[in-house]
Design a protein around this motif. Sequence first.
Motif, PDB file in Angstrom:
ATOM      1  N   ASP A  61      -1.648  -3.138  -7.144  1.00  0.00           N
ATOM      2  CA  ASP A  61      -1.850  -2.588  -5.812  1.00  0.00           C
ATOM      3  C   ASP A  61      -2.275  -3.701  -4.848  1.00  0.00           C
ATOM      4  OD1 ASP A  61      -1.796  -0.618  -3.916  1.00  0.00           O
ATOM      5  OD2 ASP A  61      -3.442   0.543  -4.731  1.00  0.00           O
ATOM      6  N   PHE A  62      -2.578  -3.352  -3.636  1.00  0.00           N
ATOM      7  CA  PHE A  62      -2.948  -4.299  -2.596  1.00  0.00           C
ATOM      8  C   PHE A  62      -4.003  -5.288  -3.099  1.00  0.00           C
ATOM      9  CE2 PHE A  62      -5.777  -5.611   0.830  1.00  0.00           C
ATOM     10  CZ  PHE A  62      -4.866  -6.193   1.702  1.00  0.00           C
ATOM     11  N   ARG A 105       0.834  -1.169   0.000  1.00  0.00           N
ATOM     12  CA  ARG A 105       0.000   0.000   0.000  1.00  0.00           C
ATOM     13  C   ARG A 105       0.882   1.236   0.000  1.00  0.00           C
ATOM     14  NH1 ARG A 105      -5.203  -1.310   3.779  1.00  0.00           N
ATOM     15  NH2 ARG A 105      -6.243  -2.483   2.187  1.00  0.00           N
ATOM     16  N   GLN A 106       0.689   2.035  -0.982  1.00  0.00           N
ATOM     17  CA  GLN A 106       1.506   3.229  -1.181  1.00  0.00           C
ATOM     18  C   GLN A 106       1.479   4.165   0.023  1.00  0.00           C
ATOM     19  OE1 GLN A 106       3.736   3.914  -3.246  1.00  0.00           O
ATOM     20  NE2 GLN A 106       3.946   6.115  -3.263  1.00  0.00           N
ATOM     21  N   TRP A 123       2.453  -2.839 -12.125  1.00  0.00           N
ATOM     22  CA  TRP A 123       2.137  -2.394 -10.766  1.00  0.00           C
ATOM     23  C   TRP A 123       0.786  -2.966 -10.387  1.00  0.00           C
ATOM     24  CZ3 TRP A 123       4.748   0.552  -7.156  1.00  0.00           C
ATOM     25  CH2 TRP A 123       4.002   0.910  -6.045  1.00  0.00           C
TER      26      TRP A 123
END
Length: 144
Positions: A25-26, A1-2, A23
Amino acid sequence: RQELDPLDKEIIKLINAHPGIRWIDFQKDVRPFLAISDVFVFPSYREGFPNVVMQAGAMNLPCIVSDINGCNEIIEENINGVIIPIKNVQALQQAMNSLFVDHKTCKAMASVSRQLIVRRFESNALIEEILKEYHLQIAKQTMV
């Protein structure tokens, strides 16, 4: 998580522009991603006991991990993966290249990964080990 571990904006641009990087994400369910992988790479330097490394091993993936507590307890060097020094980009690159080039070693590690995870970290086995420790501690207390 960014938001938990933000990357520099320039790094994000490089990642997004690179044709060989996707990329993602979660994800609540990592199994589809592990299923299409050959090796799992986890160069963390601050993880506790990473479930994702156990999940990868349970799906017969050799793992490249940092030499930190947890990771170095799950991975046995050159048996079910490779352990690299923390924050060592050269060692990471070398380990990734080695498993990419050496298909025989990669497959050998993959073939034992699940067996090691099940044998060492299956819930009942862990519960038995915890119970043994509790009994040992109780026995020590009654001797005092």
